[in-house]
Write an enzyme that holds these catalytic residues in place. Structure first.
Site, PDB file in Angstrom:
ATOM      1  N   SER A   1      47.158  29.113   6.059  1.00 17.38           N
ATOM      2  CA  SER A   1      46.757  28.042   5.144  1.00 17.38           C
ATOM      3  C   SER A   1      45.782  27.074   5.805  1.00 17.38           C
ATOM      4  O   SER A   1      44.948  26.460   5.130  1.00 17.38           O
ATOM      5  CB  SER A   1      47.990  27.282   4.660  1.00 17.38           C
ATOM      6  OG  SER A   1      48.854  28.121   3.920  1.00 17.38           O
TER       7      SER A   1
ATOM      8  N   ALA B   1      53.858  37.011  13.712  1.00 15.02           N
ATOM      9  CA  ALA B   1      54.720  36.985  12.533  1.00 15.02           C
ATOM     10  C   ALA B   1      54.468  35.751  11.686  1.00 15.02           C
ATOM     11  O   ALA B   1      54.591  35.793  10.457  1.00 15.02           O
ATOM     12  CB  ALA B   1      56.192  37.041  12.947  1.00 15.02           C
TER      13      ALA B   1
ATOM     14  N   ASP C   1      61.851  33.137   2.726  1.00 20.83           N
ATOM     15  CA  ASP C   1      61.451  33.172   4.131  1.00 20.83           C
ATOM     16  C   ASP C   1      62.136  32.083   4.960  1.00 20.83           C
ATOM     17  O   ASP C   1      62.481  32.311   6.121  1.00 20.83           O
ATOM     18  CB  ASP C   1      59.931  33.021   4.246  1.00 20.83           C
ATOM     19  CG  ASP C   1      59.196  34.300   3.856  1.00 20.83           C
ATOM     20  OD1 ASP C   1      59.833  35.372   3.847  1.00 20.83           O
ATOM     21  OD2 ASP C   1      57.994  34.225   3.576  1.00 20.83           O
TER      22      ASP C   1
ATOM     23  N   ALA D   1      42.662  20.455   9.724  1.00 17.48           N
ATOM     24  CA  ALA D   1      41.698  19.449   9.285  1.00 17.48           C
ATOM     25  C   ALA D   1      41.064  18.716  10.464  1.00 17.48           C
ATOM     26  O   ALA D   1      41.209  17.507  10.629  1.00 17.48           O
ATOM     27  CB  ALA D   1      42.357  18.443   8.328  1.00 17.48           C
TER      28      ALA D   1
ATOM     29  N   TYR E   1      51.813  28.875   7.748  1.00 17.93           N
ATOM     30  CA  TYR E   1      51.039  27.633   7.833  1.00 17.93           C
ATOM     31  C   TYR E   1      49.690  27.872   8.514  1.00 17.93           C
ATOM     32  O   TYR E   1      48.663  27.319   8.125  1.00 17.93           O
ATOM     33  CB  TYR E   1      51.866  26.592   8.584  1.00 17.93           C
ATOM     34  CG  TYR E   1      51.300  25.194   8.584  1.00 17.93           C
ATOM     35  CD1 TYR E   1      50.299  24.807   7.693  1.00 17.93           C
ATOM     36  CD2 TYR E   1      51.794  24.235   9.466  1.00 17.93           C
ATOM     37  CE1 TYR E   1      49.788  23.523   7.700  1.00 17.93           C
ATOM     38  CE2 TYR E   1      51.292  22.945   9.473  1.00 17.93           C
ATOM     39  CZ  TYR E   1      50.289  22.596   8.592  1.00 17.93           C
ATOM     40  OH  TYR E   1      49.787  21.323   8.596  1.00 17.93           O
ATOM     41  N   ASN E   2      49.687  28.731   9.529  1.00 18.18           N
ATOM     42  CA  ASN E   2      48.458  29.036  10.254  1.00 18.18           C
ATOM     43  C   ASN E   2      47.362  29.552   9.320  1.00 18.18           C
ATOM     44  O   ASN E   2      46.206  29.132   9.395  1.00 18.18           O
ATOM     45  CB  ASN E   2      48.759  30.079  11.333  1.00 18.18           C
ATOM     46  CG  ASN E   2      47.519  30.626  11.999  1.00 18.18           C
ATOM     47  OD1 ASN E   2      46.866  29.940  12.775  1.00 18.18           O
ATOM     48  ND2 ASN E   2      47.194  31.880  11.707  1.00 18.18           N
TER      49      ASN E   2
END
Length: 253
Positions: free
Chosen positions: A159, A151, A43, A178, A156-157
């Protein structure tokens, strides 16, 4: 008339070996002359290829020679031209990041997946959030925050416990990383054309870095993010395995 295919590969040996085999079988057109670009890697390399070819009209078809390959198709050397002819196209608009650093310099970058702000020191970041000129949060104490496209919503979003957004939806995900205060705040869904501004509070004491895909800017004091409709990335997927199907499947695994 056969397709003119340009092959690009990451530096990984498995990707370079695949490129050599495919070039020997199908030839290798120059990028500027290609009908389609085939990217071999993961990716990260796919994002690199999309950024590097955004001035060209050719769509990009990825084949996975990396680790995750969410944006890639399964690797195979046979009947590549047939696969390319049958492929389904997804159109993606990136985000524009405009970041002001502590030295007064302005940096601009495009992000296909997300723009993220992350603490760059031992203390939590303090961010003020403004959307379309209206103050929405006086102070978010967190490890970071990000704005993701559909997309990029499974990267990361996801996770960071952000929502998965369907391809074609006119929304962006604003997700906290966090969050300490407000502790239960997980973020917000925003209209695709929303203009998001992060102001870094106590920037010297609590340094923050900003990232647009793989480009990093240190010691930012203000970051503005919005969708860039003037740039359109064209990605090809095998029938039945496009981004929309992958986004749905990801939520049931």
């Amino acid at each position: 008339m056969p397709l003119k295919i340009a092959f690009a590969a990451s530096a990984a040996p498995v990707a370079q070996t695949a490129r050599a085999a495919l070039v020997a079988r199908y030839g290798d057109a120059h990028l500027e002359d290609a009908d389609v670009i085939v990217a071999l890697g993961g990716d990260g390399f796919m994002l690199q290829t999309l950024h590097g070819s955004q001035h060209l009209n050719a769509p990009v078809y990825g084949m996975n020679r990396g680790t995750i390959g969410f944006l890639m198709n399964e690797y195979g050397e046979g009947d590549l031209e047939g696969r390319l002819e049958a492929a389904e196209e997804a159109l993606l608009n990136p985000l524009t990041m405009t970041a002001l650093d502590a030295h007064g310099d302005t940096h601009k970058a495009l992000a296909i997946n997300e723009v993220s702000l992350l603490r760059a020191g031992p203390q939590a970041a303090k961010l003020r959030i403004t959307v379309d000129g209206r103050l929405r949060m006086d102070e978010l104490v967190c490890d970071g925050a990000l704005v993701a496209t559909p997309a990029g919503s499974t990267a990361y979003n996801y996770s960071a416990h952000g929502p998965v957004l369907p391809i074609g939806s006119d929304v962006l995900a604003l997700t906290a990383v966090a969050a300490f205060r407000p502790r239960r705040w997980r973020g917000a869904l925003l209209p695709k054309m929303a203009q998001v501004r992060f102001d870094v509070l106590e920037a010297e004491k609590r340094p923050v870095m900003a990232e647009a895909d793989s480009r990093s800017i240190r010691d930012v004091v203000r970051v503005e993010i919005q969708s860039e409709p003037a740039v359109v990335h064209r990605i090809l997927f095998d029938p039945g395995h496009g981004l929309e199907e992958r986004l749905i499947s990801e939520q049931f695994t």
